[in-house]
Design a protein around this motif. Structure first.
Motif, PDB file in Angstrom:
ATOM      1  N   TYR A 109       1.127  -0.954   0.087  1.00  0.00           N
ATOM      2  CA  TYR A 109      -0.117   0.037  -0.169  1.00  0.00           C
ATOM      3  C   TYR A 109       0.828   1.443   0.050  1.00  0.00           C
ATOM      4  O   TYR A 109       1.935   1.442   0.675  1.00  0.00           O
ATOM      5  CB  TYR A 109      -0.950  -0.386   1.166  1.00  0.00           C
ATOM      6  CG  TYR A 109      -0.457   0.008   2.111  1.00  0.00           C
ATOM      7  CD1 TYR A 109       0.395   1.088   3.051  1.00  0.00           C
ATOM      8  CD2 TYR A 109       0.286  -0.831   3.129  1.00  0.00           C
ATOM      9  CE1 TYR A 109       0.971   1.100   4.650  1.00  0.00           C
ATOM     10  CE2 TYR A 109       0.446  -1.652   4.500  1.00  0.00           C
ATOM     11  CZ  TYR A 109       0.939  -1.048   4.963  1.00  0.00           C
ATOM     12  OH  TYR A 109       1.783  -0.452   6.293  1.00  0.00           O
ATOM     13  N   ASP A 262     -15.167   1.723   0.254  1.00  0.00           N
ATOM     14  CA  ASP A 262     -15.245   2.699  -0.525  1.00  0.00           C
ATOM     15  C   ASP A 262     -16.351   4.016   0.042  1.00  0.00           C
ATOM     16  O   ASP A 262     -17.272   3.874  -0.027  1.00  0.00           O
ATOM     17  CB  ASP A 262     -15.410   2.296  -1.647  1.00  0.00           C
ATOM     18  CG  ASP A 262     -14.493   4.203  -2.462  1.00  0.00           C
ATOM     19  OD1 ASP A 262     -14.788   5.032  -1.619  1.00  0.00           O
ATOM     20  OD2 ASP A 262     -14.459   4.195  -3.529  1.00  0.00           O
ATOM     21  N   ARG A 295      -9.763  13.259  -4.667  1.00  0.00           N
ATOM     22  CA  ARG A 295      -8.470  11.823  -5.149  1.00  0.00           C
ATOM     23  C   ARG A 295      -8.692  12.346  -6.707  1.00  0.00           C
ATOM     24  O   ARG A 295      -7.694  12.215  -6.886  1.00  0.00           O
ATOM     25  CB  ARG A 295      -9.780  10.877  -4.657  1.00  0.00           C
ATOM     26  CG  ARG A 295      -8.218   9.952  -5.579  1.00  0.00           C
ATOM     27  CD  ARG A 295      -7.460   9.840  -5.525  1.00  0.00           C
ATOM     28  NE  ARG A 295      -6.931   8.372  -6.093  1.00  0.00           N
ATOM     29  CZ  ARG A 295      -6.208   8.979  -7.918  1.00  0.00           C
ATOM     30  NH1 ARG A 295      -5.871   9.902  -8.099  1.00  0.00           N
ATOM     31  NH2 ARG A 295      -5.744   7.613  -8.014  1.00  0.00           N
ATOM     32  N   LYS A 296      -9.607  12.615  -7.142  1.00  0.00           N
ATOM     33  CA  LYS A 296      -9.506  13.139  -9.051  1.00  0.00           C
ATOM     34  C   LYS A 296      -9.100  14.485  -9.223  1.00  0.00           C
ATOM     35  O   LYS A 296      -9.090  13.898 -10.653  1.00  0.00           O
ATOM     36  CB  LYS A 296     -11.129  13.249  -9.413  1.00  0.00           C
ATOM     37  CG  LYS A 296     -12.139  11.340  -8.864  1.00  0.00           C
ATOM     38  CD  LYS A 296     -13.229  12.046  -9.306  1.00  0.00           C
ATOM     39  CE  LYS A 296     -14.437  10.801  -8.838  1.00  0.00           C
ATOM     40  NZ  LYS A 296     -15.830  10.898  -9.017  1.00  0.00           N
ATOM     41  N   THR A 300      -2.488  10.418  -9.986  1.00  0.00           N
ATOM     42  CA  THR A 300      -1.917   9.196  -8.735  1.00  0.00           C
ATOM     43  C   THR A 300      -2.341   9.466  -7.501  1.00  0.00           C
ATOM     44  O   THR A 300      -3.074  10.818  -6.901  1.00  0.00           O
ATOM     45  CB  THR A 300      -0.604   8.974  -8.760  1.00  0.00           C
ATOM     46  OG1 THR A 300       0.322  10.435  -7.965  1.00  0.00           O
ATOM     47  CG2 THR A 300      -0.375   9.014 -10.492  1.00  0.00           C
ATOM     48  N   HIS A 301      -2.426   8.135  -6.954  1.00  0.00           N
ATOM     49  CA  HIS A 301      -3.060   8.297  -5.428  1.00  0.00           C
ATOM     50  C   HIS A 301      -1.721   8.472  -4.570  1.00  0.00           C
ATOM     51  O   HIS A 301      -2.528   9.798  -3.631  1.00  0.00           O
ATOM     52  CB  HIS A 301      -3.047   6.794  -5.619  1.00  0.00           C
ATOM     53  CG  HIS A 301      -4.075   6.514  -4.202  1.00  0.00           C
ATOM     54  ND1 HIS A 301      -5.175   6.659  -3.598  1.00  0.00           N
ATOM     55  CD2 HIS A 301      -3.357   5.899  -2.521  1.00  0.00           C
ATOM     56  CE1 HIS A 301      -5.882   7.078  -2.543  1.00  0.00           C
ATOM     57  NE2 HIS A 301      -4.778   6.324  -1.878  1.00  0.00           N
ATOM     58  N   GLN A 302      -0.891   8.378  -5.178  1.00  0.00           N
ATOM     59  CA  GLN A 302       0.495   8.861  -3.937  1.00  0.00           C
ATOM     60  C   GLN A 302       0.193  10.801  -4.173  1.00  0.00           C
ATOM     61  O   GLN A 302       0.288  10.814  -3.211  1.00  0.00           O
ATOM     62  CB  GLN A 302       1.886   8.309  -4.466  1.00  0.00           C
ATOM     63  CG  GLN A 302       2.747   8.878  -3.852  1.00  0.00           C
ATOM     64  CD  GLN A 302       2.717   7.933  -2.794  1.00  0.00           C
ATOM     65  OE1 GLN A 302       2.964   6.918  -2.171  1.00  0.00           O
ATOM     66  NE2 GLN A 302       2.732   8.659  -1.415  1.00  0.00           N
ATOM     67  N   TYR A 304      -2.271  12.440  -4.111  1.00  0.00           N
ATOM     68  CA  TYR A 304      -3.043  12.762  -3.204  1.00  0.00           C
ATOM     69  C   TYR A 304      -3.077  12.618  -2.079  1.00  0.00           C
ATOM     70  O   TYR A 304      -3.272  13.187  -1.290  1.00  0.00           O
ATOM     71  CB  TYR A 304      -4.177  11.805  -3.669  1.00  0.00           C
ATOM     72  CG  TYR A 304      -5.655  11.458  -2.900  1.00  0.00           C
ATOM     73  CD1 TYR A 304      -6.749  13.090  -2.461  1.00  0.00           C
ATOM     74  CD2 TYR A 304      -6.110  10.270  -1.736  1.00  0.00           C
ATOM     75  CE1 TYR A 304      -7.572  12.456  -1.618  1.00  0.00           C
ATOM     76  CE2 TYR A 304      -6.590  10.400  -0.859  1.00  0.00           C
ATOM     77  CZ  TYR A 304      -8.166  10.851  -1.271  1.00  0.00           C
ATOM     78  OH  TYR A 304      -8.973  10.526  -0.052  1.00  0.00           O
ATOM     79  N   THR A 325      -7.696   6.534   6.522  1.00  0.00           N
ATOM     80  CA  THR A 325      -7.972   6.146   5.406  1.00  0.00           C
ATOM     81  C   THR A 325      -9.001   4.595   5.706  1.00  0.00           C
ATOM     82  O   THR A 325      -8.964   4.005   6.141  1.00  0.00           O
ATOM     83  CB  THR A 325      -6.849   5.630   3.616  1.00  0.00           C
ATOM     84  OG1 THR A 325      -6.346   4.170   5.448  1.00  0.00           O
ATOM     85  CG2 THR A 325      -5.698   6.742   4.120  1.00  0.00           C
ATOM     86  N   LYS A 328     -10.384   1.582   0.476  1.00  0.00           N
ATOM     87  CA  LYS A 328      -9.462   1.814  -0.778  1.00  0.00           C
ATOM     88  C   LYS A 328      -8.079   2.961  -0.576  1.00  0.00           C
ATOM     89  O   LYS A 328      -8.269   3.314  -1.936  1.00  0.00           O
ATOM     90  CB  LYS A 328     -11.015   2.223  -1.593  1.00  0.00           C
ATOM     91  CG  LYS A 328     -11.889   1.308  -1.829  1.00  0.00           C
ATOM     92  CD  LYS A 328     -11.034   0.100  -2.493  1.00  0.00           C
ATOM     93  CE  LYS A 328     -12.772  -0.528  -2.737  1.00  0.00           C
ATOM     94  NZ  LYS A 328     -12.246  -1.725  -3.549  1.00  0.00           N
ATOM     95  N   ASN A 330      -8.476   5.765   0.621  1.00  0.00           N
ATOM     96  CA  ASN A 330      -9.031   7.607   1.153  1.00  0.00           C
ATOM     97  C   ASN A 330      -9.417   7.976   2.593  1.00  0.00           C
ATOM     98  O   ASN A 330      -9.240   6.766   3.284  1.00  0.00           O
ATOM     99  CB  ASN A 330     -10.756   7.580  -0.186  1.00  0.00           C
ATOM    100  CG  ASN A 330     -11.265   7.149  -1.112  1.00  0.00           C
ATOM    101  OD1 ASN A 330     -10.300   6.977  -2.152  1.00  0.00           O
ATOM    102  ND2 ASN A 330     -11.561   6.265  -1.466  1.00  0.00           N
TER     103      ASN A 330
END
Length: 448
Positions: A109, A262, A295-296, A300-302, A304, A325, A328, A330
Motif C-alpha cells: 500500500y 469506499d 482524489r480525482k 496518481t493516488h500518491q 492525493y 483511510t 480503498k 481514501n
C-alpha cells in the motif's frame, strides 16, 4: 398454574426474539466501532486497552464489546458475546482501518510522504517551547479558575475534558490536561476533520485548480437532477441529497463508517431529496464525497495522499497529525483526523490569520471569510464546513466566533474580534458540558 408458566415462558421467548431481531444487526456496528477505536487509540496514541475501554469506548452498547489487541500483527479485534467479530488493522502513515473479510492486508500500500518542519522558532511557528508571555490585560486568577472549572473535580466524571488550550495573540496563556494526557497526546478530532477537508479546497482554489461554484465534477450526476449540485453546495451541506446521520441507530452514516469499503461513494449514490441550496442537512457522507472529489484532481493516488500533508498539515507544523483511510485508501475526511491539542490549535491560528502562516499565504484571505459566512438555510449555525455562532448559539460569546466541532465535544474555536483560539478536547458535548459558560469565563478573564 401450568398455563400461567406456559404463558410466561412464551412471553419471555417473544421478548428474547424481539431483542435478538432488533439488536443483532447492530452488533456489526458495535464491534466495528470498538475494534476501530481500540486499534487507533492504542497504535496511534499508545493508550492501553483498559484506558480506551474506560474512556473512548465508554458508550452505551459499545461497552458490550470484548476487545483484543495483537501487538505483533498490529491489529485489534472486537466482538459482542462472541458474535460479529470485526478487525481493524494499523498501518504506519495511514492509521487504523476497519476491514472486512475480503480485504487483503498483505497487499502493498502507498503511504503519504511527510516533511517534518524543523526550525528554531517557538510555538506556534516552530519546534521550540512556547515563550512565556504575561499580558497585563489578562486576569490570570480568573483565567485559571475558568480552565479548572472545565475539568472533572475529584471523584466525578461530569465534565470529562481531556485537554484545554487557550491562545491569545499567538501566545499560550492557559494549558491543562487530564490525567493520562499531555501535550504529546494525539486525540481524535472526529468531525473537526471535516474542516481540514474544507481547507484543502481553499488551497486548490488559491492554486487556480478548483472552481467551487461550478457543478461538482461527478460524472454519475451528469444526466439527472443532481447535475446542478455545485462543490459550494457540498461544502455548505446544502446539496439537497438524501442522507440520514443518527448515531444511535443503523443509518447512512453508521453504515458508511463501519461497513463501507469506499466511503467516498456512500453519498454519491444517494438521490436528490430537495433542490440544491434549499435545505441544509448535516452529512458525513458529503465530506467523504468531497474527499473523493479531491482524489480525482490528481493523476496518481500518491499525489492525493501527499497533497493533504504537503500543502497544509506539515506546512503549518501539524506534524503529529494522522489522517486515517478507508479500505480503498481514501482519507476519511469526515471523521478520522488525530493530532495533539497544540497542533489542532495551529489549524485554528491559520484561520484566525486568514490563511497566513508566518508570512506565507496558505489559502486566500477570502476563503476564511467564505468559511465563516452562514449557509442560508442553517439559521446561522453553519458555514463552509465550519460551525458558526452568528445565530447566537453561544449567547455570551461574540457572534464572529466560528469553530471546528466534533463528536463528544471536540472544538477548535476561532474568535477574530478577541484574537483568541481555544481548543477543548473531551468526552462530553453540549448541552451536557456547558460550553457557553466555559467560553464566557475565559473571555471575562481578558480585561478590557
Amino acid at each position: 398454574m401450568k398455563k400461567f408458566f406456559k404463558f410466561v415462558g412464551i412471553g419471555i421467548f417473544v421478548v428474547f426474539l424481539y431483542v435478538a431481531i432488533t439488536s443483532y444487526p447492530k452488533l456489526d456496528l458495535i464491534s466495528g466501532f470498538s475494534a476501530k477505536s481500540v486499534a487507533s487509540g492504542h497504535f496511534i496514541d499508545n493508550r492501553s486497552q483498559e484506558m480506551i475501554e474506560k474512556g473512548d469506548n465508554d458508550i452505551n452498547l459499545i461497552d458490550l464489546a470484548k476487545n483484543s489487541i495483537n501487538e505483533s500483527g498490529k491489529f485489534a479485534t472486537a466482538s459482542v458475546y462472541g458474535l460479529k467479530e470485526r478487525k481493524a488493522i494499523y498501518r504506519e502513515g495511514l492509521g487504523a482501518t476497519l476491514i472486512n473479510d475480503e480485504f487483503d492486508d498483505s497487499k502493498p500500500y502507498l503511504v503519504p510522504k511527510r516533511t517534518l518542519s524543523i526550525n528554531n522558532l517557538p510555538f506556534p511557528y516552530g519546534n521550540l517551547e512556547a515563550k512565556d508571555s504575561i499580558f497585563n490585560t489578562i486576569d490570570y486568577t480568573k483565567l485559571n479558575v475558568a480552565v479548572a472549572n472545565a475539568f472533572n473535580t475529584e471523584g466525578k466524571i461530569d465534565k470529562r475534558t481531556r485537554s484545554l488550550l487557550v491562545i491569545y495573540k499567538d501566545k499560550i496563556i492557559a494549558e491543562k490536561y487530564d490525567v493520562g494526557f499531555d501535550k504529546e497526546s494525539k486525540i481524535l478530532g472526529w468531525s473537526m476533520t471535516k474542516s481540514i477537508t474544507s481547507a484543502m479546497f481553499g488551497i486548490l482554489e488559491k492554486q487556480g485548480k478548483m472552481n467551487i461554484y461550478a457543478p461538482a465534477p461527478i460524472p454519475e450526476w451528469a444526466n439527472d437532477e443532481r447535475k446542478s449540485i455545485t462543490t459550494n453546495d457540498l461544502l455548505h451541506m446544502n446539496s439537497g441529497l438524501e442522507w440520514e446521520e443518527k448515531y444511535d441507530k443503523i443509518c447512512d452514516a453508521t453504515k458508511m463508517l463501519f461497513q463501507a469499503e469506499d466511503m467516498t461513494i456512500s453519498q454519491l449514490e444517494k438521490p436528490a431529496a430537495y433542490k440544491p441550496n434549499t435545505h441544509w442537512n448535516y452529512s458525513s457522507g458529503t465530506t467523504n464525497l468531497l474527499s473523493g472529489i479531491l482524489r480525482k484532481q490528481f493523476k496518481t493516488h500518491q499525489e492525493y495522499l501527499d497533497f493533504w500533508y504537503g500543502a497544509l498539515i506539515d506546512k503549518i507544523g501539524m506534524n503529529s497529525m494522522i489522517l486515517e483511510t478507508d479500505m480503498k485508501g481514501n482519507y476519511v475526511g469526515s471523521s478520522y483526523g488525530w493530532a495533539t491539542t497544540r497542533d489542532w490549535a495551529k489549524f485554528g491560528l491559520l484561520y484566525l490569520h486568514k490563511g497566513n502562516w508566518n508570512g506565507e499565504q496558505i489559502f486566500n484571505e477570502s476563503w476564511a471569510t467564505y468559511t465563516a459566512t452562514p449557509t442560508n438555510t442553517s439559521n446561522g449555525d453553519y458555514g463552509g464546513h465550519f460551525w458558526l455562532n452568528s445565530g447566537g448559539k453561544f449567547p455570551d460569546v461574540p457572534r464572529d466566533m466560528y469553530y471546528c466541532g466534533g463528536f463528544q465535544g471536540q472544538m477548535v474555536v476561532i474568535i477574530p474580534s478577541l484574537d483568541l483560539v481555544i481548543v477543548r478536547m473531551g468526552l462530553k458535548e453540549n448541552p451536557e458540558f456547558d460550553f457557553n459558560k466555559m467560553f464566557k469565563e475565559i473571555i471575562r478573564s481578558l480585561k478590557k
